[in-house]
Scaffold this motif. Structure first.
Motif, PDB file in Angstrom:
ATOM      1  N   ASP A 367      41.067 -15.355  -9.053  1.00 31.81           N
ATOM      2  CA  ASP A 367      41.328 -14.446 -10.169  1.00 31.81           C
ATOM      3  C   ASP A 367      40.714 -13.097  -9.808  1.00 31.81           C
ATOM      4  OD1 ASP A 367      41.310 -12.960 -12.489  1.00 31.81           O
ATOM      5  OD2 ASP A 367      40.826 -14.674 -13.785  1.00 31.81           O
ATOM      6  N   VAL A 368      41.545 -12.178  -9.338  1.00 20.46           N
ATOM      7  CA  VAL A 368      40.984 -10.899  -8.871  1.00 20.46           C
ATOM      8  C   VAL A 368      40.414 -10.073 -10.016  1.00 20.46           C
ATOM      9  CG1 VAL A 368      42.112 -10.470  -6.664  1.00 20.46           C
ATOM     10  CG2 VAL A 368      43.338  -9.993  -8.738  1.00 20.46           C
ATOM     11  N   GLU A 374      33.210  -8.908 -12.071  1.00 19.19           N
ATOM     12  CA  GLU A 374      31.887  -9.394 -11.674  1.00 19.19           C
ATOM     13  C   GLU A 374      31.202  -8.482 -10.665  1.00 19.19           C
ATOM     14  OE1 GLU A 374      32.654 -13.272 -10.131  1.00 19.19           O
ATOM     15  OE2 GLU A 374      33.040 -14.119 -12.125  1.00 19.19           O
ATOM     16  N   ALA A 375      31.955  -7.502 -10.133  1.00 16.23           N
ATOM     17  CA  ALA A 375      31.407  -6.662  -9.060  1.00 16.23           C
ATOM     18  C   ALA A 375      30.432  -5.624  -9.598  1.00 16.23           C
ATOM     19  CB  ALA A 375      32.549  -5.959  -8.341  1.00 16.23           C
ATOM     20  N   ASP A 376      29.411  -5.297  -8.790  1.00 18.47           N
ATOM     21  CA  ASP A 376      28.529  -4.177  -9.126  1.00 18.47           C
ATOM     22  C   ASP A 376      29.168  -2.860  -8.703  1.00 18.47           C
ATOM     23  OD1 ASP A 376      26.516  -5.895 -10.064  1.00 18.47           O
ATOM     24  OD2 ASP A 376      25.834  -6.251  -8.002  1.00 18.47           O
ATOM     25  N   THR A 377      29.924  -2.924  -7.616  1.00 22.36           N
ATOM     26  CA  THR A 377      30.577  -1.716  -7.100  1.00 22.36           C
ATOM     27  C   THR A 377      32.029  -2.038  -6.774  1.00 22.36           C
ATOM     28  OG1 THR A 377      28.526  -1.013  -6.071  1.00 22.36           O
ATOM     29  CG2 THR A 377      30.528  -0.003  -5.241  1.00 22.36           C
ATOM     30  N   VAL A 378      32.919  -1.133  -7.151  1.00 23.71           N
ATOM     31  CA  VAL A 378      34.323  -1.284  -6.771  1.00 23.71           C
ATOM     32  C   VAL A 378      34.747   0.002  -6.065  1.00 23.71           C
ATOM     33  CG1 VAL A 378      36.685  -1.570  -7.602  1.00 23.71           C
ATOM     34  CG2 VAL A 378      34.820  -2.829  -8.711  1.00 23.71           C
ATOM     35  N   ARG A 492      41.373  -2.238  -2.484  1.00 25.23           N
ATOM     36  CA  ARG A 492      40.335  -2.201  -3.508  1.00 25.23           C
ATOM     37  C   ARG A 492      39.370  -3.350  -3.217  1.00 25.23           C
ATOM     38  NH1 ARG A 492      42.677  -3.232  -8.923  1.00 25.23           N
ATOM     39  NH2 ARG A 492      44.059  -1.537  -8.325  1.00 25.23           N
ATOM     40  N   LEU A 493      38.101  -3.014  -3.133  1.00 21.65           N
ATOM     41  CA  LEU A 493      37.092  -4.031  -2.846  1.00 21.65           C
ATOM     42  C   LEU A 493      36.066  -4.046  -3.969  1.00 21.65           C
ATOM     43  CD1 LEU A 493      36.211  -3.333   0.925  1.00 21.65           C
ATOM     44  CD2 LEU A 493      37.615  -5.201   0.025  1.00 21.65           C
ATOM     45  N   GLY A 494      35.742  -5.238  -4.445  1.00 20.97           N
ATOM     46  CA  GLY A 494      34.661  -5.383  -5.414  1.00 20.97           C
ATOM     47  C   GLY A 494      33.509  -6.101  -4.740  1.00 20.97           C
ATOM     48  N   SER A 495      32.292  -5.641  -5.026  1.00 26.52           N
ATOM     49  CA  SER A 495      31.159  -6.232  -4.319  1.00 26.52           C
ATOM     50  C   SER A 495      29.914  -6.256  -5.185  1.00 26.52           C
ATOM     51  CB  SER A 495      30.914  -5.397  -3.051  1.00 26.52           C
ATOM     52  OG  SER A 495      29.608  -5.575  -2.589  1.00 26.52           O
ATOM     53  N   LYS A 496      29.092  -7.237  -4.913  1.00 27.37           N
ATOM     54  CA  LYS A 496      27.754  -7.273  -5.493  1.00 27.37           C
ATOM     55  C   LYS A 496      26.885  -6.273  -4.734  1.00 27.37           C
ATOM     56  CE  LYS A 496      27.988 -10.777  -8.460  1.00 27.37           C
ATOM     57  NZ  LYS A 496      27.905 -10.463  -9.908  1.00 27.37           N
ATOM     58  N   GLU A 574      33.385   1.705   4.388  1.00 22.15           N
ATOM     59  CA  GLU A 574      33.166   2.627   3.264  1.00 22.15           C
ATOM     60  C   GLU A 574      32.339   1.949   2.171  1.00 22.15           C
ATOM     61  OE1 GLU A 574      35.787   5.643   2.209  1.00 22.15           O
ATOM     62  OE2 GLU A 574      37.369   5.108   3.641  1.00 22.15           O
ATOM     63  N   LEU A 575      32.606   0.660   1.978  1.00 18.12           N
ATOM     64  CA  LEU A 575      31.844  -0.095   0.986  1.00 18.12           C
ATOM     65  C   LEU A 575      30.373  -0.171   1.401  1.00 18.12           C
ATOM     66  CD1 LEU A 575      31.901  -2.003  -1.563  1.00 18.12           C
ATOM     67  CD2 LEU A 575      32.109  -3.886   0.073  1.00 18.12           C
ATOM     68  N   ALA A 576      30.150  -0.505   2.672  1.00 13.23           N
ATOM     69  CA  ALA A 576      28.770  -0.617   3.169  1.00 13.23           C
ATOM     70  C   ALA A 576      28.045   0.704   2.964  1.00 13.23           C
ATOM     71  CB  ALA A 576      28.773  -1.010   4.644  1.00 13.23           C
ATOM     72  N   SER A 577      28.743   1.804   3.288  1.00 10.43           N
ATOM     73  CA  SER A 577      28.139   3.122   3.146  1.00 10.43           C
ATOM     74  C   SER A 577      27.818   3.413   1.669  1.00 10.43           C
ATOM     75  CB  SER A 577      29.108   4.145   3.749  1.00 10.43           C
ATOM     76  OG  SER A 577      28.891   5.411   3.236  1.00 10.43           O
ATOM     77  N   GLU A 578      28.746   3.049   0.797  1.00  9.02           N
ATOM     78  CA  GLU A 578      28.572   3.244  -0.642  1.00  9.02           C
ATOM     79  C   GLU A 578      27.351   2.451  -1.155  1.00  9.02           C
ATOM     80  OE1 GLU A 578      31.166   5.069  -1.850  1.00  9.02           O
ATOM     81  OE2 GLU A 578      31.025   4.910  -4.030  1.00  9.02           O
ATOM     82  N   LEU A 579      27.185   1.239  -0.609  1.00 10.89           N
ATOM     83  CA  LEU A 579      26.098   0.375  -1.064  1.00 10.89           C
ATOM     84  C   LEU A 579      24.795   0.671  -0.344  1.00 10.89           C
ATOM     85  CD1 LEU A 579      28.052  -3.030  -1.042  1.00 10.89           C
ATOM     86  CD2 LEU A 579      27.254  -1.824  -3.084  1.00 10.89           C
TER      87      LEU A 579
END
Lengths: 957, 283
Positions: A367-368, A374-378, A492-496, A574-579
């Motif tokens: 279920d995307v 549930e993600a902290d960052t999208v 689009r990536l969602g991540s903790k 990009e996600l890693a950099s954002e986090l």
């Protein structure tokens, strides 16, 4: 005019036209190793000769310049059948793969070694700076020179050429010369062009100057009246049949949306008319005598233009379904335009041609929405890839002739059987009336999967009864060939906070151009070869492919994967950099591993139901560890030049090994009268060493040297069926068929030996070198068995046969690391280090596998940084040659370039082997994008990553 | 049918040139590409061709009183290996093409090409190079910049042959040659930059700055160079932005398939600034 000169030590007198070029002269005089890859652009170097001892391009030399001079061609390097030291070293180093200009490379290096017996790396680079090599890149040339240098001093010099694998096996996993290496580097007859008989006719194609138009009138009377013109084929007199040209298995997941010629032209360079004439000159004259009137239509070139409400419709014909037609089809077709012809769809592929949609695919697991909530960052980012060219050194070529009522096609193809089927369909004859002989392929990379010229060549011969040659010019190669589908991919990536990914969404919008070759499967591949790299329970993808008026697209090494990997792996950066996390840590937290279940694959069958698969072998862990070590991951490097910034990047990649459930390979192997073997494989070796793989498998199983097994492959009359060399299927499918055929023959040998020895078969085993041994101590040589079985009262020649199909998957994995320098003044990007670590299971031919990795990685560095098929606003390709197109040459090699084999043992692969070549194309773009960001803090999200884009992103322009 | 001539000596070549206006072909690496046909047919020259690559009179190279003389038949490889040739010229020649082209191609042919993107031409502008044009009536010497009158256009009469290139003597303490391309070798450049300077007692004694591929011909300004003469480090530092602005007003590149105008201009100015800043440091 009369020209006197010395060729390879022999004084010769030639009669030539005063404006003839020297390559043309030499070729027609039988010096066939002097080839041409660039129509006298002075770039690719296939036409290199020595003039008074120094290298020149023969195609740029006029016969008027060679009077009284001395010429050496690659033929001069041989002593009888014996290769020169450098030629043998090239074969041994694994750098001779498709080999089209390997003779020229040997000549250049031979001249270098004569001048300088101990050349530096810079000297080798300079010597080869005018030689284009797409198959293996250039790295192994340095090794070939090292080997040759030492052997010139000591003929018995031996060194470790590549690591070897599997101590339990004799030839598999060991460095052995590629079986066709000698003939390729020597420049002997091997390619289609070498098979052309004197008196053959030439086919030339009139191509559309418009991107989108109807042909309202076409007058060929004047052309047909020219003496020497045998036929002019247009949409008015060609067979009225729609057929697929994608070179895929039947029924194809690509629509049949064109005939041989169509009333509507859909791209600049589309077929308008073919002339068949006695000579190329007459053919050209006839082309200019054809009068065509066009009704020009508005054209579209991008996905965004194709999506617009009022967009011109590229395929507005009647849509037909062979299966699964929608209920409202009649209503749908009410608006069809008859002049547009038909779109025949084999089974539903979510096509909607009247809205420019060629195909689509949609699917999800978990279920995307939940995952993103549930993600902290999208993050959401859009990436675009450009249209790029396969650029084989041997441009597309087809030679057809009649044998009674049968069409014989000498082809440079990856798919002999699909080619036979498609030509039979196009001509309306049965398959037994067509024979395809696959010759050596001078570079394919996917573009020789598509049927681009064989249909019309075959028809021309069928029509005129004459042998017909059609050989693409380099210019045609850019407009009449399959290319990589441009894509626009939104991720689009969602991540903790800790980098655990909770949801992935991928929206792929692909541009298939005028026709739907591979329009479903290439874009789906962008998802199916990237999403399973990440273990995330919530994933969703939407794939939509659009028709436009750009030059045609199709298969290209990597298929959709390089684009999907670029988008997903850069987004991960990009996600890693954002986090504020390290990219390698984020990869580690989310990556696939041994034993993972790839559930997403159930939505990613190629037009049918997919199956989730377990990962049975995955070498990512050692690949990532070793790669990080090699590149000093985490250490910031400083350049001497204050204007240059250095950064590092990484990407993980995967591919498949053929298409389980779709691919099918067969082979048979016969014992000859002296106990040696003849193997018939359906596999289409396109230069990668598949024939060598097959011979190794047979030799391994039958306990003989490779020299005891000969192979014939890819001949539809004489070898059994194979779906072809695409989708990384060679080793896994065709190789398995050869292995199982040898196993089948082994049973025959053992049971024959049991009968002769009158011993139970359980007590017998094969042993080196080619004998049966019994636990009783009795022995029988293969010679004895062959004599007995083939005697007057024997049981008959021993034959093994296998057909190989499977539902099991063997995924190759890899980690590519890049270190780049970015110049802030000029925006120039230089790749300082490139490390490609790949798990191909057991490397069957280690040195050839390394060559494949170097070649694939380096060409994708080219795609990422340089290559560009620029179109103007009318859809005219501005690029006509390799130089302007920007293929990478030896001078662009990364300063430190290493391919590393990371072995695993796959339970499904033959001797544990998996595919190796295609996957190599998937890493460069994201690894370099991540490295550029690490260097200067900018994200370049489109190909090619040019100096202009860098300066712009830096705010310097 | 194309008529071709293969004269025995220079005198005969000049006579044929006067009588037929045949187009001279030395290395042929440009003409054979320009008039090539595609896939299997022969090159199509629209005019008669005069082969001159074998003429020994054109193959000499050496120092004379007025500078280095390079015969029109001397190949690029021979120039690359000539120790007396200026460093920037040797660099430009070795980077412009692969050996198989350098071994045939000539500098004279490259100049006659009159391409604003010719890398060697940019360097020749900076070196104040001259060319000798010979006909049966005599010889005349013109500077390279006067010889090239526009893209593909040149001051060559139809009875003349270029016989010699002269590079006047000069020594430079600062040499900067940059070819900015998509790829390194064997590629046409996006732009090229050649700056040469000589300093004496902490002041600029000689300076030449040339930009290739940023206008219809190579860009070089005597006026601005004159301003720089005699400057010391402080003067130069004070004038950096004025000099920058001078060139900013002079450089008018175009968009083409190899690059964009805005990029060419920005990089030209970046390289100029870098050269001048380095000069400030070293004065």
């Amino acid at each position: 005019m009369k020209i006197s000169c010395t060729v390879n030590g022999t004084p010769r007198v030639f009669h030539a036209e005063p404006h003839e070029d020297v390559q043309h002269l030499l070729k027609r005089e039988g010096y066939i190793s002097v080839r041409d890859s660039d129509d006298a652009e002075g770039f690719a170097g296939s036409d290199t000769i020595l003039l008074d001892g120094i290298p020149v391009y023969a195609k740029l030399l006029s016969v008027g310049q060679i009077q009284g001079r001395t010429i050496s061609t690659p033929e001069s390097l041989l002593s009888g059948r014996k290769l020169s030291v450098i030629q043998q070293a090239m074969v041994d180093a694994g750098v001779v793969q498709s080999g089209y200009n390997a003779p020229a490379a040997a000549l250049l290096l031979s001249e270098l070694l004569e001048r300088d017996p101990d050349p530096s790396e810079a000297a080798v680079k300079d010597a080869l700076s005018g030689l284009f090599n797409r198959a293996t890149g250039y790295q192994q040339f340095f090794q070939a020179v090292e080997i040759a240098k030492e052997r010139m001093k000591d003929p018995d010099y031996a060194t470790e050429i590549a690591p070897e694998f599997r101590d339990d096996l004799r030839v598999v996993g060991k460095v052995r010369p590629k079986i066709d290496g000698t003939k390729l580097v020597a420049g002997w007859k091997a390619f289609v062009e070498d098979m052309v008989e004197p008196g053959s006719c030439t086919l030339k194609m009139l191509r559309s100057p418009h991107a989108h138009a109807y042909i309202t009138d076409i007058d060929t009377t004047a052309a047909q009246a020219i003496p020497g013109v045998l036929a002019v084929i247009t949409h008015l007199n060609c067979p009225d049949r729609y057929y697929g040209k994608a070179g895929q298995g039947f029924p194809e997941p690509s629509p049949y949306d064109s005939r041989m010629f169509n009333q509507k032209v859909r791209h600049v360079g589309d077929r308008v008319a073919a002339v068949v004439a006695e000579t190329p000159e007459i053919a050209e004259q006839a082309l200019s005598a054809i009068k065509v009137t066009y009704e020009v239509l508005p054209a579209i070139f991008t996905v965004d233009e194709a999506m617009a409400d009022d967009a011109p419709i590229v395929q507005n014909g009647v849509v037909e379904y062979m299966a699964g037609a929608p209920d409202d089809l009649e209503q749908y077709n009410a608006s069809a335009e008859p002049k547009d012809g038909k779109v025949v769809i084999q089974f539903p592929i979510h096509a909607d041609p009247h809205r420019n949609i060629a195909a689509g695919a949609h699917g999800s697991i978990g279920d995307v929405d939940q995952g993103f909530s549930e993600a902290d960052t999208v993050i959401e980012r859009t990436y675009e890839t450009s249209q790029i060219q396969c650029t084989p050194l041997e441009t597309h070529i087809s030679y057809a002739k009649m044998d009674g009522d049968r069409v014989i096609l000498h082809a440079s193809t990856q798919v002999p059987w699909h080619l036979r089927r498609i030509v039979a369909t196009a001509l309306g004859i049965s398959e037994n009336k067509v024979r395809v002989i696959k010759e050596r392929v001078g570079g394919g990379y996917g573009s020789k999967q598509d049927i681009l010229l064989e249909d019309v060549t075959a028809y021309a011969s069928f029509l005129t009864g004459r042998p017909v040659l059609y050989h693409y010019s380099r210019k045609e190669e850019f407009i009449g060939n399959s290319t990589r589908h441009p894509m626009k991919i939104t991720v689009r990536l969602g991540s903790k906070k800790d980098g655990s990914i909770t949801a992935v969404y991928m929206d792929v919008r692909a541009n298939t151009g005028p026709y739907g070759n591979h329009c479903l499967t290439v874009p789906m591949n962008a998802c199916s070869k990237s999403l399973p790299l990440i273990l995330c329970p919530n994933m969703k993808f939407d794939v939509t492919t659009y028709y436009t008026n750009i030059p045609p697209t199709g298969a290209y090494q990597g298929y959709g994967a390089p684009k999907g990997s670029f988008a997903l792996m850069t987004a991960l950066g990009e996600l890693a950099s954002e986090l504020g996390l390290d990219l390698l840590d984020v990869i580690e937290k989310n990556r696939v591993r041994d034993g993972s279940l790839l559930e997403i694959l159930k939505c990613l069958g190629e037009g049918r139901e997919g199956t989730p698969a377990y990962v049975k072998s995955c070498g990512l862990e050692p690949a990532l560890t070793e790669g990080a070590n090699m590149i000093d991951w985490g250490v910031k490097e400083q350049a001497d030049d204050p204007d240059v910034m250095i950064g590092k990047g990484v990407a993980i990649i995967q591919q498949g090994s053929g298409l389980p459930g779709l691919d099918h390979s067969c082979a048979d192997i016969k014992m000859l009268a002296d106990g040696s073997f003849m193997l018939h494989s359906g596999g289409a070796d396109l230069g990668t060493g598949l024939d060598t793989v097959s011979v190794k498998f047979a030799a391994e199983v039958l306990c003989v040297d490779m020299g005891q097994v000969s192979i014939l492959s890819g001949d539809t009359d004489n070898t059994p069926f194979d779906t072809g060399a695409y989708a990384s299927s060679g080793t896994f499918f065709s190789g398995s068929a050869s292995m199982f055929a040898a196993e089948d023959l082994k049973k025959e040998i053992l049971s024959s030996a049991a009968a002769i020895l009158k011993e139970p078969v359980e007590d017998l085993a094969l042993a080196v070198p080619g004998k049966v041994v019994s636990t009783s101590g009795a022995e029988l040589t293969y010679w004895e068995i062959a004599q007995e079985t083939q005697a007057g009262l024997g049981r008959g020649q021993l034959v093994g046969y296998a057909s190989f199909t499977t539902e099991d998957s063997a995924f190759p994995y890899g980690a590519h690391f890049a270190q780049v320098s970015v110049n802030r003044l000029t925006g120039e990007i230089h790749v300082d280090k490139y490390y490609a670590l790949q798990d191909c299971g057991t490397p069957i031919n280690p040195e050839l596998a390394l060559g494949q990795i170097y070649g694939g990685s380096f060409k994708s560095i080219g795609h990422t940084l340089y290559e560009d098929m620029m179109l103007d606003d009318q859809g005219v390709c501005q690029v006509t040659g390799l130089r302007d197109y920007g293929v990478p040459m030896i001078s662009e090699l990364p300063t430190d370039f290493k391919a590393v084999l990371v072995p695993t043992d796959d339970p499904y692969g033959p001797f544990g082997g998996k595919s190796v070549s295609e996957i190599s194309c998937n890493g460069a773009a994201p690894a370099i994008a991540n490295a550029i960001h690490d260097a200067v803090g900018i994200w370049i999200r489109t190909w090619p990553m040019t100096p202009e884009k860098v300066l712009r992103a830096l705010g310097n322009i | 049918m194309v008529k071709t001539y293969r004269p025995e000596n220079l005198q005969e070549a000049l006579r044929i040139r006067r009588e037929t206006h045949a187009v001279p072909l030395a290395g042929g690496t440009d003409l054979m590409v320009r008039y090539r046909s595609w896939a299997g047919t022969l090159p199509k020259f629209p005019w008669p061709v005069l082969f001159i690559n074998h003429l020994t009179e054109l193959k000499t190279m050496g120092l004379r009183e007025d500078g280095l003389h390079i015969g029109a038949g001397v190949t690029l490889s021979e120039i690359e290996r000539e120790m007396e040739a200026p460093q920037a010229l040797r660099a430009a020649v070795s980077e412009m093409a692969a050996p198989a082209l350098r071994n045939l191609g000539t500098l004279a042919g490259n100049i006659c090409n009159a391409s604003p993107a010719g890398d060697a031409v940019c360097v020749l502008y900076a070196l104040d190079a001259q060319v000798v044009l010979t006909s049966l009536s005599g010889a005349r010497t013109v500077s390279v910049m006067d010889f090239i009158t526009g893209p593909g256009r040149k001051d060559l009469n139809d009875d003349e042959l270029m016989t010699d290139i002269i590079i006047p003597h000069a020594n430079f303490s600062h040499v900067s040659y940059r070819k900015v391309g998509t790829r390194k070798a064997n590629a046409l450049s996006k732009m090229s930059f050649c700056a040469l300077a000589k300093t004496k007692l902490g002041r600029i004694d000689d300076v030449r700055i040339a930009f290739g591929a940023v206008g219809p011909t190579v860009v070089r300004s005597w006026e601005t160079e004159k301003k720089l003469l005699g400057m010391d480090a402080d003067d130069l530092k004070d004038h950096l932005s004025a000099i920058h602005d001078d060139y900013d007003a002079m450089i008018h590149p175009i968009d083409d398939q190899r690059s964009t105008a805005v990029y060419r201009k920005q990089v030209s100015l970046n390289l100029l600034d870098q050269f001048l800043q380095n000069l400030v440091k070293e004065l």
